[in-house]
Design a protein around this motif. Structure first.
Motif, mmCIF file in Angstrom:
data_model
loop_
_atom_site.group_PDB
_atom_site.id
_atom_site.type_symbol
_atom_site.label_atom_id
_atom_site.label_comp_id
_atom_site.label_asym_id
_atom_site.label_seq_id
_atom_site.Cartn_x
_atom_site.Cartn_y
_atom_site.Cartn_z
ATOM 1 N N LEU A 288 0.824 -1.221 0.000
ATOM 2 C CA LEU A 288 0.000 0.000 0.000
ATOM 3 C C LEU A 288 0.857 1.270 0.000
ATOM 4 N N THR A 289 2.138 1.136 0.302
ATOM 5 C CA THR A 289 3.018 2.311 0.235
ATOM 6 C C THR A 289 3.034 2.862 -1.193
ATOM 7 N N GLU A 290 2.845 1.986 -2.160
ATOM 8 C CA GLU A 290 2.805 2.456 -3.555
ATOM 9 C C GLU A 290 1.556 3.300 -3.813
ATOM 10 N N TYR A 291 0.443 2.922 -3.174
ATOM 11 C CA TYR A 291 -0.788 3.737 -3.275
ATOM 12 C C TYR A 291 -0.512 5.122 -2.696
ATOM 13 N N LYS A 292 0.090 5.145 -1.533
ATOM 14 C CA LYS A 292 0.387 6.410 -0.832
ATOM 15 C C LYS A 292 1.274 7.303 -1.714
ATOM 16 N N ALA A 293 2.278 6.671 -2.340
ATOM 17 C CA ALA A 293 3.233 7.444 -3.144
ATOM 18 C C ALA A 293 2.537 8.202 -4.278
ATOM 19 N N ARG A 294 1.374 7.707 -4.725
ATOM 20 C CA ARG A 294 0.703 8.332 -5.870
ATOM 21 C C ARG A 294 -0.560 9.097 -5.490
ATOM 22 N N ARG A 295 -0.770 9.320 -4.208
ATOM 23 C CA ARG A 295 -1.991 9.995 -3.737
ATOM 24 C C ARG A 295 -1.593 11.024 -2.692
ATOM 25 N N GLN A 296 -1.663 12.276 -3.080
ATOM 26 C CA GLN A 296 -1.092 13.349 -2.269
ATOM 27 C C GLN A 296 -1.586 13.403 -0.820
ATOM 28 N N ASN A 297 -2.916 13.346 -0.637
ATOM 29 C CA ASN A 297 -3.457 13.543 0.717
ATOM 30 C C ASN A 297 -3.562 12.269 1.553
ATOM 31 N N ALA A 298 -3.240 11.138 0.933
ATOM 32 C CA ALA A 298 -3.384 9.880 1.677
ATOM 33 C C ALA A 298 -2.282 9.752 2.719
ATOM 34 N N VAL A 299 -2.645 9.144 3.851
ATOM 35 C CA VAL A 299 -1.667 8.929 4.924
ATOM 36 C C VAL A 299 -1.481 7.424 5.081
ATOM 37 N N TYR A 300 -0.234 6.972 5.099
ATOM 38 C CA TYR A 300 0.039 5.550 5.320
ATOM 39 C C TYR A 300 0.603 5.370 6.725
ATOM 40 N N THR A 301 0.037 4.444 7.485
ATOM 41 C CA THR A 301 0.553 4.160 8.830
ATOM 42 C C THR A 301 0.971 2.694 8.888
ATOM 43 N N GLU A 302 2.169 2.473 9.314
ATOM 44 C CA GLU A 302 2.702 1.116 9.449
ATOM 45 C C GLU A 302 1.970 0.375 10.585
ATOM 46 N N GLY A 303 1.681 -0.897 10.408
ATOM 47 C CA GLY A 303 1.096 -1.707 11.484
ATOM 48 C C GLY A 303 -0.419 -1.605 11.565
ATOM 49 N N LYS A 304 -0.966 -2.058 12.689
ATOM 50 C CA LYS A 304 -2.423 -2.072 12.871
ATOM 51 C C LYS A 304 -2.926 -0.681 13.230
ATOM 52 N N GLY A 305 -4.231 -0.507 13.350
ATOM 53 C CA GLY A 305 -4.744 0.796 13.768
ATOM 54 C C GLY A 305 -5.843 1.335 12.886
ATOM 55 N N VAL A 306 -6.246 0.539 11.898
ATOM 56 C CA VAL A 306 -7.269 1.028 10.966
ATOM 57 C C VAL A 306 -8.585 1.388 11.679
ATOM 58 N N TRP A 307 -8.875 0.704 12.792
ATOM 59 C CA TRP A 307 -10.171 0.961 13.473
ATOM 60 C C TRP A 307 -10.138 2.188 14.378
ATOM 61 N N THR A 308 -8.995 2.874 14.421
ATOM 62 C CA THR A 308 -8.948 4.124 15.192
ATOM 63 C C THR A 308 -9.412 5.306 14.331
ATOM 64 N N VAL A 309 -9.577 5.070 13.045
ATOM 65 C CA VAL A 309 -10.037 6.150 12.150
ATOM 66 C C VAL A 309 -11.545 6.354 12.360
ATOM 67 N N LYS A 310 -11.953 7.600 12.521
ATOM 68 C CA LYS A 310 -13.376 7.888 12.781
ATOM 69 C C LYS A 310 -14.226 7.521 11.555
ATOM 70 N N CYS A 311 -15.264 6.719 11.776
ATOM 71 C CA CYS A 311 -16.121 6.310 10.652
ATOM 72 C C CYS A 311 -17.543 6.049 11.155
ATOM 73 N N ASP A 312 -18.503 6.003 10.212
ATOM 74 C CA ASP A 312 -19.879 5.646 10.578
ATOM 75 C C ASP A 312 -20.086 4.136 10.519
ATOM 76 N N ILE A 313 -19.405 3.518 9.534
ATOM 77 C CA ILE A 313 -19.589 2.078 9.313
ATOM 78 C C ILE A 313 -18.215 1.442 9.154
ATOM 79 N N ALA A 314 -18.030 0.271 9.778
ATOM 80 C CA ALA A 314 -16.755 -0.445 9.652
ATOM 81 C C ALA A 314 -16.987 -1.774 8.947
ATOM 82 N N LEU A 315 -16.144 -2.058 7.964
ATOM 83 C CA LEU A 315 -16.266 -3.310 7.213
ATOM 84 C C LEU A 315 -14.936 -4.063 7.258
#
Ligand code: NDP
Length: 444
Positions: A288-315
């Motif tokens: 996914l670092t390659e995705y980040k490299a081509r998307r200016q505003n995207a933030v890549y974080t190493e490791g777990k932690g996806v569920w700390t992002v504020k959302c209405d629905i989690a899948l």
């Protein structure tokens, strides 16, 4: 001791090193308590639960193959034919280094109820190997798949057991395995699903699990007076299920803001770019670092932690036990209103309990991700008919199946006074059909 406790105790003592299988069996049997108590005498006499938790048969085999340096490598393969009471065994094959018999048994056990919920005539099975396709050349993957199928073909067939893909098994692997089956058996038959479109595959199969997850989620929200439009969605995983779940979520007017893989996660405030994600993960098989490299505003974080992002629905769409109690707490604290599982058993029992107690709608995997296997069964039907249906025909059937699955879970939960408990609803609805067939077919 109650019948459920007796069976669980025996299961754990006879299969001591299979924690994921214990977890899946416990979750199912616990939620079936009210149904089992109503019929305890008959079920005991028929040894119904003992038969349910013991696979009809399981195969474990050696897979020797030659790598690009000319060395022989050896992996272990598994196929568990868990319960064939309502149809030929059906369930995917997982290629991942973490695979062992316990994981395949947990997946095969879940598959019994999931397949029953689809309303289609398919029994429960699962298979896989500890081979890791990551970092292997195409030739090595082909050599492995051919050796795997050379053994597996002894146990499968279009009317007995029809495997499909799962983690690490996509169109490339299915193609190599189908070719080898055909070569050994000399028969052109629908023995695998998830095939390429030029040789018997079904349109919409690739999209089916992810799309189905969204059809289920939309129906669950609608029945609770909530609109999908404008909702922020956190997705985990970046594979087959995650990509097409994200695509359908955008089509429904929601905004997907995260994806993850086994090394880290992306938060993209502008919404995940599906075309770029497909290019990085589906075509280049890159990080996914390659995705980040081509998307200016995207933030890549190493490791777990996806569920700390504020959302209405989690899948959660990556793998088992990826959403833990602390993740459930973080989701609730951030105002999440619904969680629906694209992966198999991605949430731990403690996490599910916490979400339900906090009135967060929860769609369990065996119902919410059943669109994949349902469409695989539609592929089997097309193969038997020697016909191919259009994308729209398959997609329409998929939508009907997912809507029906939601209402089966909802009605079963209500019947046992567990309104909105879709975990119990899914287990009960799946179980009722399997049990009726088991009782009708006698001691087999
Ligand atoms: P893929 O192999 O296509 O994708 C799996 C994704 O999950 C990848 O992004 C992978 O990361 C990530 N992942 C795998 N293992 C881990 C791990 N231990 N920790 C963190 N991330 C991990 O698989 P699918 O999308 O097909 O399957 C995903 C889930 O959905 C599984 O639980 C599967 O059983 C379930 N499922 C799949 C169906 C299908 O039709 N494919 C049907 C029903 C359920 P990376 O890219 O780094 O490998």
């Amino acid at each position: 001791m109650s019948y459920v406790d007796e069976v669980l105790e025996e299961l754990i003592s006879k299969n001591p090193s299979e924690p994921e299988f214990h977890q899946a069996a416990k979750e199912v049997l616990e939620s079936l308590r009210p149904v089992i108590q109503e019929n305890e005498e008959v079920y005991r006499r028929e040894a119904l639960l003992e038969r349910l938790v013991n696979p009809e048969r399981q195969f474990k085999f050696r897979i020797p193959w030659v790598d690009d340096k000319g060395n022989i490598r050896v992996n272990t393969g598994y196929r568990v034919q868990f319960n064939g009471v309502i149809g030929p065994y059906k369930g995917g094959m997982r290629f991942h280094p973490s695979v062992n018999l316990g994981i395949i048994k947990f997946l095969g056990f879940e598959q019994i109820f999931k397949n029953s919920l689809t309303g289609l005539p398919i029994g429960g099975g699962k298979g896989g190997t500890d081979f890791d396709p990551k970092g292997k050349s195409d030739r090595e993957v082909m050599a492995f798949c051919q050796s795997f199928m050379t053994e597996l073909q002894k146990y499968i067939g279009p009317d007995t057991d029809v495997p499909a893909g799962d983690i690490g098994v996509g169109a490339r692997e299915i193609g190599y395995m189908f070719g080898q089956y055909k070569r050994i058996r000399g028969a052109y038959e629908g023995v695998l699903t998830g095939k390429g479109l030029t040789y018997g595959g079904s349109l919409a199969r690739k999209e089916a699990t992810g799309y189905g997850l969204l059809y289920f989620t939309k129906e669950m929200l609608k029945n609770n007076g909530i609109d999908m439009k404008g909702k922020a969605i956190a997705v985990s995983g970046a594979g087959n299920v995650a990509i097409y779940a994200a695509q359908k979520a955008f089509e429904m007017g929601a905004k997907v803001i995260t994806v993850s893989d086994s090394t880290g996660y992306i938060y993209d405030p502008d919404g995940i770019d599906i075309d770029l994600l497909r290019e990085v993960k589906e075509i280049k098989r890159a990080r996914l670092t390659e995705y980040k490299a081509r998307r200016q505003n995207a933030v890549y974080t190493e490791g777990k932690g996806v569920w700390t992002v504020k959302c209405d629905i989690a899948l959660p769409c990556a793998t088992q036990n990826e959403l833990l109690l602390d993740d459930a707490k973080a989701l609730a604290a951030n105002g999440c209103i619904a969680v629906a599982e694209g992966a198999n058993m991605p949430s731990t029992s403690e996490a599910v309990e916490y979400l339900q107690k906090n009135h967060i709608l929860f769609g369990p995997g065996k119902a919410a991700n059943a669109g994949g296997v349902a469409t695989s069964a539609l592929e089997m039907t097309q193969n038997s008919e020697r016909l191919s249906w259009t994308f729209e025909e398959v997609d329409t059937k998929l939508q009907q199946i997912m809507t029906t699955i939601f209402h089966s879970c909802d009605s079963a939960a209500k019947k046992y006074k567990m309104d909105k408990n879709y975990v119990a609803g899914a287990n009960i609805a799946g179980f009722e059909k399997v049990v009726e067939a088991m009782l009708a077919q006698g001691a087999v």
